[in-house]
Design a protein around this motif. Structure first.
Motif, PDB file in Angstrom:
ATOM      1  N   ILE A 187      -1.891  -1.615  -9.853  1.00  0.00           N
ATOM      2  CA  ILE A 187      -2.903  -1.890  -8.833  1.00  0.00           C
ATOM      3  C   ILE A 187      -3.482  -3.289  -9.007  1.00  0.00           C
ATOM      4  O   ILE A 187      -3.793  -3.975  -8.023  1.00  0.00           O
ATOM      5  N   TYR A 191       0.837  -1.203   0.000  1.00  0.00           N
ATOM      6  CA  TYR A 191       0.000   0.000   0.000  1.00  0.00           C
ATOM      7  C   TYR A 191       0.872   1.254   0.000  1.00  0.00           C
ATOM      8  O   TYR A 191       1.502   1.589   1.005  1.00  0.00           O
ATOM      9  N   ILE A 205      -0.638  -0.667  -4.651  1.00  0.00           N
ATOM     10  CA  ILE A 205      -1.573   0.449  -4.757  1.00  0.00           C
ATOM     11  C   ILE A 205      -0.858   1.783  -4.556  1.00  0.00           C
ATOM     12  O   ILE A 205      -0.395   2.112  -3.460  1.00  0.00           O
TER      13      ILE A 205
END
Length: 437
Positions: free
Chosen positions: A381, A49, A386
């Motif tokens: 992604i 992330y 991400i």
């Protein structure tokens, strides 16, 4: 996620190459003093992330805290929880925690409203102060690359004042140079974002504030992209006011409340344009006339969002246990590694690092451009890595040291190399845009 243990190089201060391998990154992670904080956050298995500069991940215990507020404080305590559960005092209580993170000092900060609303309040008050002292000043300066909402709020405020006020946009280079061509005796207020949201450029708060004050203007700093990401010294810098959010690096949750900080010398000069009952000197007198509270409560407006504030407190508590200098040291090390790997591994592609390479001018993100930036990010992604995309052509990667490690940086650039080498971004599916990019 595993990738081949390929080798890249990085230049040391003497200029000779230093080999970088995935194993090197794993060793750095094993020796990382901030590694213990990784368990404070709940992320999906297999996800890297790198968008905490837009929305921080869920904190450990946040669902339980929300349930406690709903089931016990609201469900059982009902209206009595304004007193028994401390709801009434939450804006100031959380404000003290934010002040400790941004170098604000005691009694300087409240958590309340949104960043945009707090900007409107702060800018309105600053312009009124200046109108009393220097009535000829009618210009508001802000960065051309400021986050658009800040520009819109200033434009709307200038239009509402309808007294010759205008908003002028300046380039980042003008700010860095100390406003050599744009500062004049017309300028009343300067509103600056501490880190450029698109490129990650960091502005020196102390020297910039001094330049603005030398020109006779006041300054408001937007800390959305720095609060919780690097050490800040609002009081020591001489800043006038600051605003920021709690849902990025402070991990407060989607739409969690913002904060506003005001220098002690200006607090009781603040004229509240949104004079709601929470900022009244005696709110439960229910008097028909507004009389502002002294100090930081003057910056509140109406009833607060208790559920979101209660959850946001968990993210602030994590930061209260962290050394911000350690965060900054690791942030720069992560971004150095990212930039070195991009230079080495993606050199055959039309990729450019637009984040400043100098530590003094770099926030806690790396931004790169590619002509098909949106599609490339979409393909990334799809792999569970991400980041996000901003026009024009910018892929942003937020590097949050509390839960991101060196191995994740390695794996991200390796995935980018594969996507670009094999044109895996070049599919119709990766070019379809949703409402949020």
């Amino acid at each position: 996620m595993t990738t081949p243990d390929r080798t890249a190089t990085s230049a040391n201060p003497a200029g000779s190459p230093i080999p970088i391998t995935r194993a090197d990154c794993q060793q750095r992670d094993a020796n990382d003093p901030l590694r213990k904080f990784r368990g404070e956050f709940l992320l999906p298995e297999g996800t890297i992330y790198l968008d905490g500069n837009s929305l921080g991940p869920r904190t450990n215990g946040s669902a339980e805290r929300a349930q406690e507020v709903v089931a016990d404080e609201w469900g059982t305590g009902l209206i009595g929880s304004w007193n028994s559960a401390g709801w009434w005092d939450l804006p100031a209580k959380l404000g003290e925690k934010v002040a400790g993170i941004v170098g604000g000092g005691a009694g300087s900060t409240v958590v309340t409203d949104t960043t945009s609303i707090n900007l409107f309040k702060a800018a309105s008050a600053a312009l009124k102060m200046q109108a009393e002292d220097s009535p000829h000043r009618r210009v508001i300066l802000t960065q051309r690359e400021n986050f658009p909402s800040d520009i819109y709020m200033l434009q709307g405020l200038a239009e509402q004042l309808d007294d010759g006020y205008e908003v002028r946009l300046v380039d980042d280079e003008e700010v860095t140079a100390g406003f050599p061509t744009t500062m004049s005796d017309e300028v009343s207020l300067v509103v600056l974002t501490h880190v450029n949201y698109r490129t990650g450029r960091l502005f020196d708060m102390g020297t910039t504030t001094s330049a603005i004050h030398s020109g006779g203007a006041l300054v408001i700093w937007d800390l959305c992209h720095t609060a919780g990401a690097l050490p800040i010294d609002l009081a020591g810098s001489g800043a006038d006011m600051a605003i920021g959010c709690t849902y990025k690096f402070l991990n407060g949750g989607p739409g969690s409340p913002a904060f506003i900080w005001v220098a002690e010398a200006l607090q009781n000069r603040f004229s509240q344009p949104l004079s709601g009952w929470w900022s009244h000197a005696q709110p439960f007198e229910m008097a028909p006339d507004y009389r502002p509270a002294d100090g930081i409560r003057r910056y509140l407006t109406g009833t607060q969002g208790i559920l979101s504030m209660s959850v946001a407190e968990l993210g602030l508590d994590i930061h209260s246990r962290v050394d911000m200098e350690q965060i900054r040291e690791k942030s720069l090390a992560l971004s150095d590694l990212f930039i070195d790997l991009v230079d080495e591994r993606l050199a055959d592609h039309p990729v450019e690092v637009v984040t400043p390479r100098e530590h003094a001018h770099r926030g806690s993100q790396v931004s790169i451009t590619h002509p098909e930036g949106f599609a490339v990010m979409s393909a990334l992604i799809e792999r569970g890595i991400i980041g996000d995309y901003r026009e024009p052509e910018v892929l942003r990667f937020g590097l949050t040291p509390l839960y991101i490690g060196f191995t994740e940086v390695w794996d991200t650039v390796e995935a980018l190399r594969d996507i670009l080498d094999n044109r895996l971004w070049d599919t119709p599916a990766h070019k379809v845009r949703g409402a949020v990019t």
